[in-house]
Scaffold this active site. Structure first.
Site, PDB file in Angstrom:
ATOM      1  N   ALA A 123       0.804  -1.220   0.000  1.00  0.00           N
ATOM      2  CA  ALA A 123       0.000   0.000   0.000  1.00  0.00           C
ATOM      3  C   ALA A 123       0.836   1.269   0.000  1.00  0.00           C
ATOM      4  O   ALA A 123       0.401   2.292  -0.519  1.00  0.00           O
ATOM      5  CB  ALA A 123      -0.927   0.008   1.223  1.00  0.00           C
ATOM      6  N   ASN A 305       4.337   6.733   6.144  1.00  0.00           N
ATOM      7  CA  ASN A 305       3.500   6.646   4.953  1.00  0.00           C
ATOM      8  C   ASN A 305       2.493   7.799   4.951  1.00  0.00           C
ATOM      9  O   ASN A 305       2.438   8.592   5.897  1.00  0.00           O
ATOM     10  CB  ASN A 305       2.812   5.279   4.918  1.00  0.00           C
ATOM     11  CG  ASN A 305       1.751   5.140   5.998  1.00  0.00           C
ATOM     12  OD1 ASN A 305       1.859   5.707   7.077  1.00  0.00           O
ATOM     13  ND2 ASN A 305       0.723   4.361   5.707  1.00  0.00           N
ATOM     14  N   CYS A 307      -0.654   8.398   5.597  1.00  0.00           N
ATOM     15  CA  CYS A 307      -1.598   8.650   6.704  1.00  0.00           C
ATOM     16  C   CYS A 307      -0.969   8.553   8.074  1.00  0.00           C
ATOM     17  O   CYS A 307      -1.678   8.652   9.094  1.00  0.00           O
ATOM     18  CB  CYS A 307      -2.788   7.713   6.580  1.00  0.00           C
ATOM     19  SG  CYS A 307      -3.825   8.077   5.158  1.00  0.00           S
ATOM     20  N   GLU A 309       0.489   6.208   9.974  1.00  0.00           N
ATOM     21  CA  GLU A 309       0.480   5.101  10.910  1.00  0.00           C
ATOM     22  C   GLU A 309       1.647   4.144  10.734  1.00  0.00           C
ATOM     23  O   GLU A 309       1.866   3.268  11.567  1.00  0.00           O
ATOM     24  CB  GLU A 309      -0.836   4.310  10.800  1.00  0.00           C
ATOM     25  CG  GLU A 309      -0.909   3.290   9.689  1.00  0.00           C
ATOM     26  CD  GLU A 309      -1.088   3.897   8.310  1.00  0.00           C
ATOM     27  OE1 GLU A 309      -1.006   3.160   7.318  1.00  0.00           O
ATOM     28  OE2 GLU A 309      -1.326   5.121   8.235  1.00  0.00           O
ATOM     29  N   PRO A 456      -5.561   3.122   7.967  1.00  0.00           N
ATOM     30  CA  PRO A 456      -6.881   3.469   7.415  1.00  0.00           C
ATOM     31  C   PRO A 456      -7.506   2.256   6.738  1.00  0.00           C
ATOM     32  O   PRO A 456      -6.817   1.489   6.072  1.00  0.00           O
ATOM     33  CB  PRO A 456      -6.563   4.575   6.407  1.00  0.00           C
ATOM     34  CG  PRO A 456      -5.251   5.121   6.822  1.00  0.00           C
ATOM     35  CD  PRO A 456      -4.498   3.966   7.415  1.00  0.00           C
ATOM     36  N   GLY A 458     -10.545   2.684   4.919  1.00  0.00           N
ATOM     37  CA  GLY A 458     -11.673   3.320   4.247  1.00  0.00           C
ATOM     38  C   GLY A 458     -12.483   2.429   3.336  1.00  0.00           C
ATOM     39  O   GLY A 458     -13.649   2.122   3.614  1.00  0.00           O
ATOM     40  N   THR A 459     -11.887   1.982   2.227  1.00  0.00           N
ATOM     41  CA  THR A 459     -12.676   1.211   1.268  1.00  0.00           C
ATOM     42  C   THR A 459     -12.846  -0.239   1.674  1.00  0.00           C
ATOM     43  O   THR A 459     -13.882  -0.841   1.388  1.00  0.00           O
ATOM     44  CB  THR A 459     -12.052   1.291  -0.133  1.00  0.00           C
ATOM     45  OG1 THR A 459     -10.646   1.027  -0.043  1.00  0.00           O
ATOM     46  CG2 THR A 459     -12.260   2.663  -0.738  1.00  0.00           C
ATOM     47  N   ILE A 460     -11.847  -0.831   2.344  1.00  0.00           N
ATOM     48  CA  ILE A 460     -12.051  -2.238   2.722  1.00  0.00           C
ATOM     49  C   ILE A 460     -13.096  -2.350   3.834  1.00  0.00           C
ATOM     50  O   ILE A 460     -13.770  -3.379   3.945  1.00  0.00           O
ATOM     51  CB  ILE A 460     -10.734  -2.946   3.110  1.00  0.00           C
ATOM     52  CG1 ILE A 460     -10.102  -2.343   4.361  1.00  0.00           C
ATOM     53  CG2 ILE A 460      -9.766  -2.963   1.950  1.00  0.00           C
ATOM     54  CD1 ILE A 460      -8.951  -3.182   4.904  1.00  0.00           C
TER      55      ILE A 460
END
Length: 801
Positions: A123, A305, A307, A309, A456, A458-460
């Site tokens: 990612a 990265n 975001c 984390e 994050p 979000g979509t998963i």
């Protein structure tokens, strides 16, 4: 509110019983089903972004086939460690089961690319930025290679010499880190248009860099460096000087010499001020991050990265996945409880899958492959925490929720390390094991460094049908826009089950809730304990957001991605207090978002697709002409000469030049458009739109009606001066809005805010009448700002990949 808290506390046992009964009537079967059905939103996201398509863009894969594709591909890595065909098939089935049951999902690139041509499964990445022109643009090239494959990138610009410093090779002067960030931003902008995942970056600068003030203000105008999240790297010494309001040294990274001094408190206040205004910059505590650096002999961590984390060494990658806590609950006659045995089983499978990702990955550049195999860093996290709390009957902003977070993450970390140790016994420790912090501590060998993180989701999380990461519920009801401008009100399934069970559910309530954004004070028919349990992001005091992040951080190897939400009325001092609290509680970083602080509002529960009322310039003619029965409108004649103006707007198809001419009242009378080079279908379609818009305007049609018909039409969105232009027609609507002289509707009354006492004597926000705004550029539906990222809850669009 205090009485609501007391009544909830007194009824807590009864509340849990009523919650379980409501779920039994509603969604309990879906939560415990071994083959759960995907929601409509899940299917929409999968079709749009994840399922395989043919060359014409037609979906040729079903969700079940996607899960099978991924599990089959990842199981092949077992052959490298001597597995038989039967063992490989067994692993494939194990991987398939946890995904198809929505118990665990890997990060988006793995779902998208495993078993397909690209095969890039990571990612995010961190790339080094060294202090030479050649090195800088080599990193730009590497970043484009990463981003065209769908990865996000983090950079530390702290090694670059400051603006105005000498450039020895030419005798000139340096342009500084902020200037070079714009070059990286431009490269991302160029790459992301054709990518499956949008490019996202993190830019970090040390607080002692001479250009730190320029960096802090870099995004102040809302137009610059739009593809970056930015954070200032601070340490404990700086924070101590903030408390004492002392000065600290600025150091030129080229020479190592002190070039100036700043007051730490004033810099900290500027940080808070800019975050209050724009949401950037955040803060990362690099000294804390490096105390947990698993492989210090390989170097010092300087960036994260996008975001925040996943702190990474240069060229490390993050290979992420998340357990769905909403499905880690067991129901008995005594009530709901965490299913610890199921959680342990899923963690073991997830770690196996994540380790296989490292072997099956096709890395964008060789240096990343080398470092990823050397440290074998993974990041197992979670999603659905807010759903878990609801099932347990525990409010998010409560001491009991903090206790659950502490207990839960402590167990997840322990079980993750155990699973990694089992793999190490079979496959060997990660190659950089000797000299690692685990080796120095004398613990068992691990297959993976820093194996837990909270990333994050979000979509998963949309695919899994659960709440995002460790965030609170975003909304209990929201409006979803579908084809033909049909608007559907969708509710949180847990809340709807309880509302039906308790007898206060109604379509009117759900519509009111979508408009209002909060259950508090909405309807007297709603019991107090329901208000207390079903809190959303903006019901919760910033203090509780920070405390929850800290509770998870205490048992997380890497860091935690979470947004600290503030109401619009919060002051700069409130942001500063949150930054200080995050430092005091041991967080590794913090990202805040104050409602309305970004030009393109990122939370939406209301029923309108328009911009915030106070920012709207939508024109409306006082007396629109209407056609009577049996007659048609006649366009007004055009004078020989008319005053007008031409505006250039950047679109996804190139620069568009829009000319608007005005009548004697200063109202738009006609519109003409030119798109880049003349000719082509795009230009022909825009000419047709312009002619029809002009015909409507000359016929006296309300300009607001004209704008509403073409505003939001989406095709190849692009940013123009901080404004998202969704398409050519959308650009025409934007220009008409901007250049109307009509008055906009009066702004809605601002929410009322009051303080209420907390158990520890501190105060926190309670918001009544909260009504956030903002829409998705692709489907014009709900957007959320969670985990440091923009996300559409309906179609999965997001700004962070």
């Amino acid at each position: 509110m205090a009485s609501t808290r007391q009544s909830y506390d007194m009824e807590i046992a009864a509340v849990r019983r009523r919650i379980m009964e409501a779920l039994e009537d509603g969604i309990l079967q879906r939560l415990t089903d071994s083959s759960p059905e995907l929601t409509d939103n899940s299917m929409a996201v999968l079709r749009r972004r994840y399922l395989a398509k043919d060359r014409e863009g037609n979906v040729i894969e079903e969700p079940d086939e996607m899960f099978r594709r991924v599990s089959r591909n990842l199981s092949l890595a077992d052959r490298r460690y001597g597995a038989t065909d039967a063992q490989v098939q067994e692993a494939e089935e194990e991987f398939y089961q946890v995904m198809s049951r929505l118990e665990y999902l890997p990060n988006s690139p793995t779902l998208m690319n495993a078993g397909r041509e690209l095969q890039m499964l990571s990612a995010c990445f961190v790339l080094p930025v060294s202090d030479s022109m050649e090195a800088i643009f080599e990193t730009v090239k590497e970043a484009t290679l990463v981003q065209k494959s769908g990865g996000g990138t983090g950079f530390a610009f702290s090694r670059l010499r400051p603006e105005g410093d000498i450039v020895g090779s030419t005798g000139g002067v340096a342009s500084g880190p902020v200037s070079f960030m714009r070059a990286f931003d431009g490269a991302t902008e160029a790459v992301k248009q054709g990518s499956t995942r949008r490019g996202a970056n993190m830019g970090i600068l040390n607080v002692d860099h001479p250009d730190i003030l320029r960096f802090i203000r870099a995004k102040e105008d809302g137009k610059s460096i739009t593809n970056f999240n930015i954070s200032v790297a601070v340490n404990e010494e700086f924070m101590d000087r903030v408390q004492r309001r002392e000065e600290y040294d600025l150091v030129n990274p080229r020479t190592g010499k002190v070039t100036g001094r700043l007051n730490a408190a004033e810099v900290f206040e500027l940080l808070a001020d800019m975050a209050w205004k724009t949401g950037d910059p955040g803060i990362v505590f690099l000294d804390r991050i490096n105390r947990d650096n698993p492989t210090p002999l390989l170097g010092r961590i300087e960036s994260t990265n996008p975001c925040g984390e996943q702190p990474l060494l240069p060229y490390e990658s993050c290979n992420l996945g998340s357990v769905n806590l909403a499905r880690m609950v067991r129901y008995t006659d005594d009530g709901a409880a965490i299913d610890w045995s199921k959680l342990t089983r899923v963690i073991r499978t997830a770690v196996h899958m994540l380790d296989n990702v490292i072997d099956m990955n096709s890395y964008p550049i060789p240096a990343i492959q080398e470092m990823s195999h050397k440290t074998r860093r993974i990041g197992l996290g979670l999603m659905g925490f807010a759903d878990l709390l609801v099932q347990l009957g525990i409010p998010y902003d409560s001491e009991e929720a903090l206790h659950v977070a502490d207990q839960l993450m402590s167990s997840i970390r322990a079980k993750t390390h155990e699973a990694s140790a089992e793999l190490a016994a079979a496959r060997g420790a990660f190659p950089a094991w000797e000299g690692s912090i685990y080796h120095q501590a004398g613990g068992p060998a691990l297959r993976n460094s820093a194996p837990t993180t909270i990333a994050p989701t979000g979509t998963i999380s949309i695919i899994a049908g659960c709440s995002s990461g460790i965030e609170p519920l975003f909304a209990l009801s929201y409006v979803r826009n579908v084809m033909d401008n049909t608007r559907l009100v969708e509710g949180n399934p847990y809340f709807e089950s309880v509302a039906r069970r308790e007898g206060f559910h109604s379509p009117e309530l759900m519509r009111k809730l979508a408009d209002h954004g909060s259950l508090r004070g909405l309807d007297p028919a709603v019991p107090g304990w329901v208000e207390r349990l079903f809190v959303t992001s903006h019901d919760i005091a910033p203090e509780w957001h920070v405390r929850m992040q800290a509770a998870f951080q205490a048992h997380t190897d890497n860091a935690v991605s979470k947004t600290i939400n503030f109401p619009r009325q919060a002051g700069r001092e409130d942001v500063a207090d949150a930054y200080t609290l995050a430092y005091e509680l041991g967080c590794k970083g913090i990202t805040i978002y104050r409602d309305g602080s970004k030009e393109n509002q990122v939370l939406s529960t209301g029923d309108s697709g328009s911009a915030p009322a106070e920012a709207s310039t939508a024109p409306a003619r006082a007396e629109p002409v209407e056609a009577g029965a049996g007659r048609s409108l006649t366009p007004r004649g055009r004078p020989q000469e008319m005053p007008g103006m031409t505006e250039r707007i950047r679109t996804g198809h190139g620069n568009m030049y829009i000319t608007i001419n005005f009548d004697e009242e200063g109202q738009p009378f006609e519109v003409f458009t030119t798109l880049g080079k003349a000719g082509g279908c795009d230009s022909a379609q825009l000419e047709a739109i312009s002619r029809l818009a002009s015909l409507a305007l000359r016929s006296g049609i309300d300009i607001k009606a004209v704008v509403e018909q073409i505003r939001g039409i989406t095709c190849c969105p692009a940013w123009d001066s901080g404004v998202l232009v969704r398409s050519g027609p959308d650009a025409v609507a934007l220009a008409l809005e901007r250049h109307s002289t009509s008055q906009s509707p009066p702004p809605a009354a601002s929410p009322q805010m009051k303080l209420f006492p907390k158990e520890n004597g501190k105060a926190a926000w309670e918001i009544n009448g909260y009504q956030p705004r903002g829409r998705c550029p692709d489907c014009n539906t709900t957007l959320a700002y969670q985990e440091g990222c923009l996300l559409c809850a309906s179609c999965g669009w997001n700004k962070c990949g």
